[in-house]
Design a protein around this motif. Structure first.
Motif, mmCIF file in Angstrom:
data_model
loop_
_atom_site.group_PDB
_atom_site.id
_atom_site.type_symbol
_atom_site.label_atom_id
_atom_site.label_comp_id
_atom_site.label_asym_id
_atom_site.label_seq_id
_atom_site.Cartn_x
_atom_site.Cartn_y
_atom_site.Cartn_z
ATOM 1 N N TYR A 113 0.866 -1.003 0.009
ATOM 2 C CA TYR A 113 0.171 0.196 -0.028
ATOM 3 C C TYR A 113 0.727 1.177 -0.069
ATOM 4 N N MET A 114 0.412 2.320 -0.651
ATOM 5 C CA MET A 114 0.988 3.602 -0.657
ATOM 6 C C MET A 114 0.274 4.403 0.402
ATOM 7 N N TYR A 115 1.038 5.366 1.189
ATOM 8 C CA TYR A 115 0.517 6.431 2.000
ATOM 9 C C TYR A 115 0.964 7.566 1.826
ATOM 10 N N THR A 116 0.265 8.861 2.071
ATOM 11 C CA THR A 116 0.788 10.116 1.784
ATOM 12 C C THR A 116 0.383 10.751 3.164
ATOM 13 N N THR A 117 0.998 12.169 3.137
ATOM 14 C CA THR A 117 0.798 12.892 4.320
ATOM 15 C C THR A 117 0.174 14.333 3.762
ATOM 16 N N GLY A 118 0.320 14.753 2.482
ATOM 17 C CA GLY A 118 -0.341 15.775 1.859
ATOM 18 C C GLY A 118 0.800 16.678 2.125
ATOM 19 N N ALA A 119 0.752 18.225 1.965
ATOM 20 C CA ALA A 119 1.699 18.939 2.142
ATOM 21 C C ALA A 119 1.876 19.441 3.800
ATOM 22 N N VAL A 120 2.872 18.618 4.508
ATOM 23 C CA VAL A 120 3.072 19.008 5.670
ATOM 24 C C VAL A 120 4.383 19.809 6.184
ATOM 25 N N ILE A 121 5.514 19.773 5.060
ATOM 26 C CA ILE A 121 6.766 20.755 5.506
ATOM 27 C C ILE A 121 6.583 21.817 4.544
ATOM 28 N N THR A 122 7.372 22.806 5.016
ATOM 29 C CA THR A 122 7.817 24.037 4.018
ATOM 30 C C THR A 122 9.171 23.838 3.975
ATOM 31 N N PHE A 123 9.670 23.769 2.769
ATOM 32 C CA PHE A 123 11.127 23.585 2.300
ATOM 33 C C PHE A 123 11.708 25.074 2.700
ATOM 34 N N GLU A 124 12.795 24.698 3.673
ATOM 35 C CA GLU A 124 13.469 25.932 4.146
ATOM 36 C C GLU A 124 15.144 25.325 4.120
ATOM 37 N N ALA A 125 16.101 26.079 3.419
ATOM 38 C CA ALA A 125 17.515 25.735 3.255
ATOM 39 C C ALA A 125 18.084 25.461 4.690
ATOM 40 N N ASP A 126 18.589 24.402 4.972
ATOM 41 C CA ASP A 126 19.214 24.056 6.463
ATOM 42 C C ASP A 126 18.343 23.709 7.258
ATOM 43 N N GLY A 127 16.990 23.781 6.731
ATOM 44 C CA GLY A 127 15.949 23.631 7.862
ATOM 45 C C GLY A 127 15.831 21.998 8.281
ATOM 46 N N VAL A 128 15.433 21.810 9.636
ATOM 47 C CA VAL A 128 15.428 20.437 10.307
ATOM 48 C C VAL A 128 13.849 20.338 10.747
ATOM 49 N N TYR A 129 13.448 19.177 10.305
ATOM 50 C CA TYR A 129 11.985 18.632 10.670
ATOM 51 C C TYR A 129 12.027 17.367 11.308
ATOM 52 N N GLY A 130 12.130 17.528 12.609
ATOM 53 C CA GLY A 130 12.296 16.436 13.567
ATOM 54 C C GLY A 130 13.757 16.060 13.606
ATOM 55 N N THR A 131 14.086 15.387 14.703
ATOM 56 C CA THR A 131 15.370 15.069 15.056
ATOM 57 C C THR A 131 15.404 13.551 15.567
ATOM 58 N N THR A 132 16.767 12.909 15.723
ATOM 59 C CA THR A 132 16.858 11.549 16.074
ATOM 60 C C THR A 132 16.239 11.386 17.532
ATOM 61 N N ASP A 133 16.455 12.172 18.414
ATOM 62 C CA ASP A 133 15.798 12.240 19.851
ATOM 63 C C ASP A 133 14.278 12.396 20.045
ATOM 64 N N ASP A 134 14.128 13.213 18.663
ATOM 65 C CA ASP A 134 12.465 13.581 18.873
ATOM 66 C C ASP A 134 12.124 13.779 17.330
ATOM 67 N N PRO A 135 11.930 12.472 16.582
ATOM 68 C CA PRO A 135 11.573 12.563 15.546
ATOM 69 C C PRO A 135 9.923 12.866 15.266
ATOM 70 N N VAL A 136 9.374 13.231 14.038
ATOM 71 C CA VAL A 136 7.955 13.674 13.929
ATOM 72 C C VAL A 136 7.395 12.483 13.607
ATOM 73 N N THR A 137 6.052 12.083 14.160
ATOM 74 C CA THR A 137 5.297 10.932 13.720
ATOM 75 C C THR A 137 4.382 11.541 12.545
ATOM 76 N N LEU A 138 4.370 11.063 11.411
ATOM 77 C CA LEU A 138 3.968 11.355 10.423
ATOM 78 C C LEU A 138 2.194 10.973 10.349
ATOM 79 N N PRO A 139 1.407 12.043 9.775
ATOM 80 C CA PRO A 139 0.092 11.925 9.581
ATOM 81 C C PRO A 139 -0.271 11.195 8.226
ATOM 82 N N LEU A 140 -0.242 10.122 8.194
ATOM 83 C CA LEU A 140 -0.401 9.083 6.879
ATOM 84 C C LEU A 140 -1.817 8.821 6.601
ATOM 85 N N SER A 141 -2.047 8.929 5.278
ATOM 86 C CA SER A 141 -3.437 8.448 4.817
ATOM 87 C C SER A 141 -3.008 7.620 3.885
ATOM 88 N N ILE A 142 -3.875 6.489 3.704
ATOM 89 C CA ILE A 142 -3.709 5.407 2.538
ATOM 90 C C ILE A 142 -4.249 6.085 1.103
#
Length: 145
Positions: A113-142
């Motif tokens: 199955y394939m899942y998607t999030t829709g647009a959840v991140i705005t690209f930002e040069a050198d940006g960080v979305y989640g870390t190893t210690d605090d990863p982001v849980t994705l809101p996935l839809s099939i």
């Protein structure tokens, strides 16, 4: 009186049987072939950002090493990741000053199955979305096409 009780019991069992059959009908979803996602070389994409994400609990329990995840701007693949210790690490490529909306797609090798999030991140040069210690849980839809 006994015949009425038996008739009521038979009717009740029939209704219960119909309900159980309709309740047990499995919903079917589109099965996808294994994707071949890759980031095309583009000299305009001289910067990047990182995303460290995990699957929601209902999907994480079934994750496999050959599952795939990718970041997209529209239909253009900007980053690909694979599962490492229950976490996906994405390096997302872009242009300086770009602020495109990024969606994430996840492919489950187990159920195809394939899942998607829709647009959840705005690209930002050198940006960080989640870390190893605090990863982001994705809101996935099939995806069901």
């Amino acid at each position: 009186m006994k015949k009425i009780s038996q008739s009521i019991l038979i009717i009740a069992l029939c209704i219960l049987g119909v309900c159980m059959n309709s309740c047990n009908e499995d919903e079917t979803f589109t099965v996808f072939p294994t994707p071949v996602w890759r980031v095309e070389s583009n000299p305009d994409y001289s910067v990047s950002m990182t995303a460290t994400v995990v699957l929601p609990a209902n999907l994480a329990a079934y994750a496999q090493a050959d599952d795939q995840m990718a970041a997209f701007v529209g239909d253009e693949c900007r980053g690909v990741a694979y599962l490492v210790d229950n976490t996906f690490y994405l390096l997302i490529k872009g242009s300086p000053g770009e602020q495109s909306q990024i969606s994430i797609r996840y492919y489950s090798a187990r159920n195809q199955y394939m899942y998607t999030t829709g647009a959840v991140i705005t690209f930002e040069a050198d940006g960080v979305y989640g870390t190893t210690d605090d990863p982001v849980t994705l809101p996935l839809s099939i995806i069901n096409e």
